[in-house]
Design a protein around this motif. Structure first.
Motif, PDB file in Angstrom:
ATOM      1  N   LYS A  23       7.328  -9.202  -4.273  1.00 31.33           N
ATOM      2  CA  LYS A  23       5.899  -9.388  -4.019  1.00 31.33           C
ATOM      3  C   LYS A  23       5.153  -8.069  -4.220  1.00 31.33           C
ATOM      4  O   LYS A  23       5.646  -7.010  -3.814  1.00 31.33           O
ATOM      5  CB  LYS A  23       5.652  -9.887  -2.588  1.00 31.33           C
ATOM      6  N   ILE A  24       3.988  -8.153  -4.855  1.00 34.46           N
ATOM      7  CA  ILE A  24       3.089  -6.999  -4.984  1.00 34.46           C
ATOM      8  C   ILE A  24       1.715  -7.436  -4.499  1.00 34.46           C
ATOM      9  O   ILE A  24       1.161  -8.426  -4.980  1.00 34.46           O
ATOM     10  CB  ILE A  24       3.002  -6.500  -6.431  1.00 34.46           C
ATOM     11  N   ASN A  25       1.169  -6.685  -3.560  1.00 38.26           N
ATOM     12  CA  ASN A  25      -0.153  -7.005  -3.003  1.00 38.26           C
ATOM     13  C   ASN A  25      -0.963  -5.721  -2.881  1.00 38.26           C
ATOM     14  O   ASN A  25      -0.608  -4.828  -2.119  1.00 38.26           O
ATOM     15  CB  ASN A  25       0.008  -7.662  -1.629  1.00 38.26           C
ATOM     16  N   VAL A  26      -2.041  -5.627  -3.662  1.00 42.00           N
ATOM     17  CA  VAL A  26      -2.925  -4.447  -3.604  1.00 42.00           C
ATOM     18  C   VAL A  26      -4.341  -4.876  -3.226  1.00 42.00           C
ATOM     19  O   VAL A  26      -5.311  -4.179  -3.503  1.00 42.00           O
ATOM     20  CB  VAL A  26      -2.928  -3.681  -4.935  1.00 42.00           C
ATOM     21  N   ALA A  27      -4.474  -6.034  -2.581  1.00 46.06           N
ATOM     22  CA  ALA A  27      -5.789  -6.585  -2.253  1.00 46.06           C
ATOM     23  C   ALA A  27      -6.503  -5.754  -1.183  1.00 46.06           C
ATOM     24  O   ALA A  27      -5.885  -5.310  -0.215  1.00 46.06           O
ATOM     25  CB  ALA A  27      -5.650  -8.024  -1.775  1.00 46.06           C
ATOM     26  N   HIS A  28      -7.789  -5.557  -1.403  1.00 47.78           N
ATOM     27  CA  HIS A  28      -8.698  -5.017  -0.394  1.00 47.78           C
ATOM     28  C   HIS A  28      -9.971  -5.855  -0.473  1.00 47.78           C
ATOM     29  O   HIS A  28     -10.214  -6.539  -1.461  1.00 47.78           O
ATOM     30  CB  HIS A  28      -9.020  -3.547  -0.654  1.00 47.78           C
TER      31      HIS A  28
END
Length: 320
Positions: free
Chosen positions: A125-130
């Motif tokens: 999983k890759i999550n870079v949400a802001h």
């Protein structure tokens, strides 16, 4: 300083303190990729001759180092690269460093003594949400994110919310390498009709395992919905949850979804709130609610009146 020559002679050569990803032998050989990655990342951040958006000296992201430490403590792989809502927020500089060091670590560091050092790097999983007002990643970060995705073919979940993807070509080319992708979240990525058409190339992966597609807060119209429902009706579609909220979709778009579900009742969740076509599509909402598989229909911020909601309530009661 007394005996300065003797003191200078006792110190290690300056090359020892060069960045570890340079063309030199590392001062310490790590048996664990995660230990090496953490050391290299900490060293780059603390020695960086740059400052963040607040004018503060660069510091390692505590959220990242905690993820690494937990994997090491648990003798587990680093699988979830969750850098969402970091404090301070993730920026282009951090993405570039993480990208370079992760790839260097995977390509140049061979784990040894795996009986003692069981942890490794195996991103799923890759999550870079802001949030929109906090996200600092710009178009400059997109090539690094796309390349990082392509280096970990076992990824199942990607969240790039509010990263600008006006042209998602690079990211799409990486996504089509993922045979096990199940969740794709691209909220607020400024994706319009042409970009969405490009993005649908992900269905060149056969069989597709994508279950969740979140396209909220983009620039999609009913033309994009027509492309999507064509995919849904194909044999290579496993979608169960679709979020099209807060786009530019008129009433015809909701009608297309309703007609598709009548022919192929597959979706469990449809989020359509905030679109200009929500208010005039009450009849179609009833059809959607009546669909055998649908368990959630979100029409928030659609401007519906009490008079319009009454027949929907009757449909819900009849379904119950």
């Amino acid at each position: 300083i007394e005996d300065s020559d003797a003191l200078r002679a006792s110190l290690p050569p300056p090359e020892v303190f060069m960045p570890v990803s340079g063309a030199r032998k590392k001062p310490v050989e790590y048996a664990s990729r995660l230990e090496f990655f953490k050391y290299a990342y900490m060293e780059h951040c603390l020695q960086a001759d740059s400052r963040d958006a607040m004018g503060q000296p660069r510091q390692p992201l505590a959220q990242l180092t905690k993820l690494i430490d937990k994997a090491i403590d648990d003798d587990a792989n680093l699988e979830d690269l969750d850098l969402s809502n970091c404090e301070p927020p993730l920026d282009n500089w951090q993405v570039a460093i993480i990208h370079d060091l992760l790839i260097h670590t995977m390509e140049q560091v061979t784990p040894t003594d795996i009986d003692q050092w069981r942890e490794d790097i195996d991103l799923r999983k890759i999550n870079v949400a802001h949030s929109r007002d906090v996200q600092q990643l710009t178009e400059q970060a997109v090539p690094n994110l796309a390349n990082l995705i392509s280096k970990f073919p076992r990824l199942t979940s990607i969240n790039l919310s509010f990263v600008p993807l006006d042209n998602p070509k690079d990211v799409t080319e990486s996504l089509v390498t993922l045979k096990n992708l199940e969740e794709l979240t691209l909220k607020g990525c400024r994706i319009g009709g042409k970009g969405f058409e490009t993005l649908l190339m992900i269905y060149s992966v056969v069989p597709s395992r994508l279950r969740v597609l979140d396209m909220e807060h983009n620039l999609l119209t009913q033309a994009s919905v027509a492309q999507l429902v064509s995919i849904i009706e194909s044999d290579n579609c496993a979608l169960t949850d679709v979020n099209l909220g807060f786009n530019l979709i008129e009433q015809q778009g909701l009608q297309l979804i309703s007609d598709t579900l009548a022919r192929k009742p597959q979706l469990k969740t449809v989020k359509f709130g905030g679109n200009p076509g929500g208010r005039g599509a009450v009849d179609r909402m009833g059809d959607l609610i009546s669909a055998n598989t649908l368990t959630e229909l979100d029409m928030s911020s659609s401007g519906l009146t009490g008079e319009q909601i009454v027949p929907l309530g009757a449909t819900l009661r009849s379904k119950a």
